[in-house]
Design a protein around this motif. Structure first.
Motif, PDB file in Angstrom:
ATOM      1  N   GLY A 166       0.795  -1.218   0.000  1.00  0.00           N
ATOM      2  CA  GLY A 166       0.000   0.000   0.000  1.00  0.00           C
ATOM      3  C   GLY A 166       0.828   1.269   0.000  1.00  0.00           C
ATOM      4  N   ILE A 167       2.069   1.188  -0.484  1.00  0.00           N
ATOM      5  CA  ILE A 167       2.942   2.372  -0.523  1.00  0.00           C
ATOM      6  C   ILE A 167       2.600   3.195  -1.758  1.00  0.00           C
ATOM      7  N   GLN A 168       2.123   4.406  -1.535  1.00  0.00           N
ATOM      8  CA  GLN A 168       1.742   5.318  -2.600  1.00  0.00           C
ATOM      9  C   GLN A 168       2.488   6.634  -2.423  1.00  0.00           C
ATOM     10  N   GLY A 169       2.472   7.449  -3.450  1.00  0.00           N
ATOM     11  CA  GLY A 169       3.069   8.766  -3.288  1.00  0.00           C
ATOM     12  C   GLY A 169       3.470   9.406  -4.599  1.00  0.00           C
ATOM     13  N   ARG A 170       3.880  10.656  -4.475  1.00  0.00           N
ATOM     14  CA  ARG A 170       4.373  11.438  -5.596  1.00  0.00           C
ATOM     15  C   ARG A 170       5.819  11.808  -5.306  1.00  0.00           C
ATOM     16  N   VAL A 171       6.695  11.572  -6.243  1.00  0.00           N
ATOM     17  CA  VAL A 171       8.106  11.906  -6.063  1.00  0.00           C
ATOM     18  C   VAL A 171       8.550  12.760  -7.241  1.00  0.00           C
ATOM     19  N   ARG A 172       9.511  13.599  -6.990  1.00  0.00           N
ATOM     20  CA  ARG A 172       9.984  14.557  -7.990  1.00  0.00           C
ATOM     21  C   ARG A 172      11.421  14.228  -8.368  1.00  0.00           C
ATOM     22  N   ALA A 173      11.666  14.137  -9.669  1.00  0.00           N
ATOM     23  CA  ALA A 173      13.016  13.910 -10.183  1.00  0.00           C
ATOM     24  C   ALA A 173      13.491  15.170 -10.879  1.00  0.00           C
ATOM     25  N   MET A 188      16.559  13.333  -6.406  1.00  0.00           N
ATOM     26  CA  MET A 188      15.212  12.912  -6.077  1.00  0.00           C
ATOM     27  C   MET A 188      14.698  13.662  -4.848  1.00  0.00           C
ATOM     28  N   LEU A 189      13.443  14.046  -4.906  1.00  0.00           N
ATOM     29  CA  LEU A 189      12.788  14.711  -3.786  1.00  0.00           C
ATOM     30  C   LEU A 189      11.499  13.962  -3.458  1.00  0.00           C
ATOM     31  N   GLY A 190      11.219  13.847  -2.172  1.00  0.00           N
ATOM     32  CA  GLY A 190      10.008  13.160  -1.753  1.00  0.00           C
ATOM     33  C   GLY A 190       9.952  13.050  -0.243  1.00  0.00           C
ATOM     34  N   ARG A 191       8.903  12.495   0.257  1.00  0.00           N
ATOM     35  CA  ARG A 191       8.726  12.303   1.680  1.00  0.00           C
ATOM     36  C   ARG A 191       9.523  11.092   2.159  1.00  0.00           C
ATOM     37  N   PRO A 192       9.893  11.040   3.457  1.00  0.00           N
ATOM     38  CA  PRO A 192      10.612   9.863   3.975  1.00  0.00           C
ATOM     39  C   PRO A 192       9.896   8.552   3.686  1.00  0.00           C
ATOM     40  N   ALA A 193       8.571   8.574   3.687  1.00  0.00           N
ATOM     41  CA  ALA A 193       7.805   7.359   3.420  1.00  0.00           C
ATOM     42  C   ALA A 193       7.895   6.922   1.969  1.00  0.00           C
ATOM     43  N   HIS A 194       8.445   7.790   1.109  1.00  0.00           N
ATOM     44  CA  HIS A 194       8.508   7.505  -0.323  1.00  0.00           C
ATOM     45  C   HIS A 194       9.908   7.098  -0.782  1.00  0.00           C
ATOM     46  N   LYS A 195      10.784   6.713   0.155  1.00  0.00           N
ATOM     47  CA  LYS A 195      12.158   6.390  -0.211  1.00  0.00           C
ATOM     48  C   LYS A 195      12.235   5.268  -1.240  1.00  0.00           C
ATOM     49  N   ALA A 196      11.399   4.270  -1.093  1.00  0.00           N
ATOM     50  CA  ALA A 196      11.428   3.148  -2.030  1.00  0.00           C
ATOM     51  C   ALA A 196      10.995   3.594  -3.423  1.00  0.00           C
ATOM     52  N   LEU A 197      10.013   4.493  -3.484  1.00  0.00           N
ATOM     53  CA  LEU A 197       9.569   5.013  -4.780  1.00  0.00           C
ATOM     54  C   LEU A 197      10.646   5.879  -5.408  1.00  0.00           C
ATOM     55  N   MET A 198      11.326   6.683  -4.590  1.00  0.00           N
ATOM     56  CA  MET A 198      12.403   7.517  -5.114  1.00  0.00           C
ATOM     57  C   MET A 198      13.535   6.662  -5.670  1.00  0.00           C
ATOM     58  N   ALA A 199      13.866   5.580  -4.968  1.00  0.00           N
ATOM     59  CA  ALA A 199      14.931   4.692  -5.433  1.00  0.00           C
ATOM     60  C   ALA A 199      14.558   4.057  -6.759  1.00  0.00           C
ATOM     61  N   GLU A 200      13.292   3.697  -6.913  1.00  0.00           N
ATOM     62  CA  GLU A 200      12.818   3.082  -8.159  1.00  0.00           C
ATOM     63  C   GLU A 200      12.972   4.060  -9.323  1.00  0.00           C
ATOM     64  N   PHE A 226       2.669   7.521  -8.171  1.00  0.00           N
ATOM     65  CA  PHE A 226       2.340   6.115  -7.925  1.00  0.00           C
ATOM     66  C   PHE A 226       1.118   6.081  -7.010  1.00  0.00           C
ATOM     67  N   ILE A 227      -0.035   5.944  -7.615  1.00  0.00           N
ATOM     68  CA  ILE A 227      -1.283   5.992  -6.862  1.00  0.00           C
ATOM     69  C   ILE A 227      -2.114   4.763  -7.196  1.00  0.00           C
ATOM     70  N   LEU A 228      -2.671   4.137  -6.175  1.00  0.00           N
ATOM     71  CA  LEU A 228      -3.559   3.003  -6.379  1.00  0.00           C
ATOM     72  C   LEU A 228      -4.892   3.491  -6.931  1.00  0.00           C
ATOM     73  N   LEU A 311       0.634  14.361   5.443  1.00  0.00           N
ATOM     74  CA  LEU A 311       1.587  15.082   4.606  1.00  0.00           C
ATOM     75  C   LEU A 311       2.085  14.195   3.471  1.00  0.00           C
ATOM     76  N   ASP A 312       2.233  12.895   3.741  1.00  0.00           N
ATOM     77  CA  ASP A 312       2.600  11.960   2.676  1.00  0.00           C
ATOM     78  C   ASP A 312       1.565  11.997   1.562  1.00  0.00           C
ATOM     79  N   ARG A 313       0.311  12.103   1.936  1.00  0.00           N
ATOM     80  CA  ARG A 313      -0.778  12.038   0.959  1.00  0.00           C
ATOM     81  C   ARG A 313      -0.853  13.284   0.075  1.00  0.00           C
ATOM     82  N   ILE A 314      -0.586  14.450   0.630  1.00  0.00           N
ATOM     83  CA  ILE A 314      -0.767  15.671  -0.165  1.00  0.00           C
ATOM     84  C   ILE A 314       0.519  16.137  -0.838  1.00  0.00           C
ATOM     85  N   TYR A 315       1.662  15.563  -0.458  1.00  0.00           N
ATOM     86  CA  TYR A 315       2.928  16.006  -1.042  1.00  0.00           C
ATOM     87  C   TYR A 315       2.905  15.815  -2.568  1.00  0.00           C
ATOM     88  N   GLY A 316       3.189  16.889  -3.286  1.00  0.00           N
ATOM     89  CA  GLY A 316       3.212  16.830  -4.743  1.00  0.00           C
ATOM     90  C   GLY A 316       1.858  16.955  -5.396  1.00  0.00           C
TER      91      GLY A 316
END
Length: 336
Positions: A166-173, A188-200, A226-228, A311-316
């Motif tokens: 259930g990891i979702q989020g918006r990340v900026r490259a 890469m910019l993003g929330r701490p909860a989005h580290k895996a998405l940023m790495a991808e 990356f949104i469900l 904050l994870d949800r609204i970031y980006g």
């Protein structure tokens, strides 16, 4: 009663999570390299001095100029395109821009041309500066359009493991291309909860190329989302300005005096939440007015007082709202 009101605001602002299917999409913006490298930097560039007599007598003015740069170290040639008011406004602008330089302009390259507009308003001590315009920006858009991945795929995968968790989020490259056959330099910019998405995204971006690249480095900023599917992951539509204002962190410690009746209210704005990595991106919808610059700069600084998960949800994410006609008078509250 106050706690119930606060809970209602949070419920209105943050959508509920209901994952079903998956989608991943990206949005790309391309700032002109010349807009980025102009010196002095925007934060310290300042504005022209308001001619003293004109200011004291309440005379407004407006000056639009084209700055033509033919060398990375020479002052620009100033071409006045439009003017309203006396010649003192033009003189103030000429004096202000004489220190501008374009260090990224290659020696011997075609001269660069940037447009500036300054609006002098008698109710403000400083003039209002509109955003820099680069008439050649279409060229940079064309360069960005030729970006391809060596694998032929258009977007990074949404890893199955992250979806199941259930990891979702918006990340900026933020990608800088320097050659047609080299990968970009990526931040890469993003929330701490989005580290895996940023790495991808970071790993995937190493396969990007800009085969049509020429000239100075080109920066491309992309949002990867990356949104469900069927998940309201972000701002809820229909938010009011006062709802957002009530969530600003530290609002009780700010001194703000704004009268939106002087800004052509009501008017619509769109805010993309990017704090604390960058200022929020705020854009005017419909008829734009230079007088709103100070007000929009305030919104760019907004940081919301929400839980880490919210904050994870609204970031980006971006929210569109109407600024009504009202007077905002905020003074710091005394500590008790």
């Amino acid at each position: 009663m106050r706690r119930a009101w606060a809970g209602w605001v949070l419920g209105a602002v943050i959508g509920l999570l209901a994952p079903l299917h998956v989608r991943a999409q990206d949005r790309t913006t391309v700032p002109s390299p010349y807009q980025q490298c102009l010196t002095p930097a925007g934060a310290v560039r300042g504005d022209p001095e308001y001619p003293f007599y004109a200011f004291k007598t309440g005379q407004p003015g407006r000056v639009k100029v084209a700055l033509n740069f033919d060398s990375p170290t020479s002052r620009p040639q100033v071409e006045v395109l439009e003017k309203e008011g006396g010649t003192e406004f033009v003189d103030a602008v000429r004096e202000h821009v004489q220190v501008f330089r374009l260090p990224c302009l290659p020696a011997g390259a075609t001269p660069a041309r940037l447009l500036f507009e300054f609006v002098f308003q008698p109710d403000r001590r400083e003039p209002v500066r509109l955003e820099i315009q680069d008439p050649a920006r279409a060229k940079w858009e064309q360069l960005a359009a030729c970006i391809k991945h060596v694998s032929g795929v258009e977007k990074p995968d949404y890893p199955e493991l992250l979806r199941l968790r259930g990891i979702q989020g918006r990340v900026r490259a933020q990608m800088q291309f320097t050659a047609p056959d080299q990968p970009p330099r990526v931040q890469m910019l993003g929330r701490p909860a989005h580290k895996a998405l940023m790495a991808e995204v970071d790993d995937w971006a190493q396969g990007l190329r800009m085969p049509c690249h020429e000239g100075p480095p080109i920066e491309v900023h992309s949002w990867y989302v990356f949104i469900l599917e069927d998940s309201a992951y972000g701002f809820k539509p229909g938010l009011r300005f006062v709802d957002l204002l009530s969530l600003v962190n530290g609002i009780e410690r700010q001194t703000v005096n704004i009268d939106t009746t002087t800004l052509g209210c009501p008017f619509d704005l769109r805010l993309r939440y990017q704090q604390p990595d960058r200022k929020n991106a705020v854009a005017q919808l419909g008829n734009a007015q230079a007088s709103r610059r100070e007000f929009m700069a305030w919104l760019e600084s907004w940081q919301f007082k929400l839980s880490a998960k919210d904050l994870d949800r609204i970031y980006g994410d971006a929210v569109t709202f109407t600024v009504p006609c009202l007077k905002i008078n905020l003074t710091p509250k005394e500590s008790t």
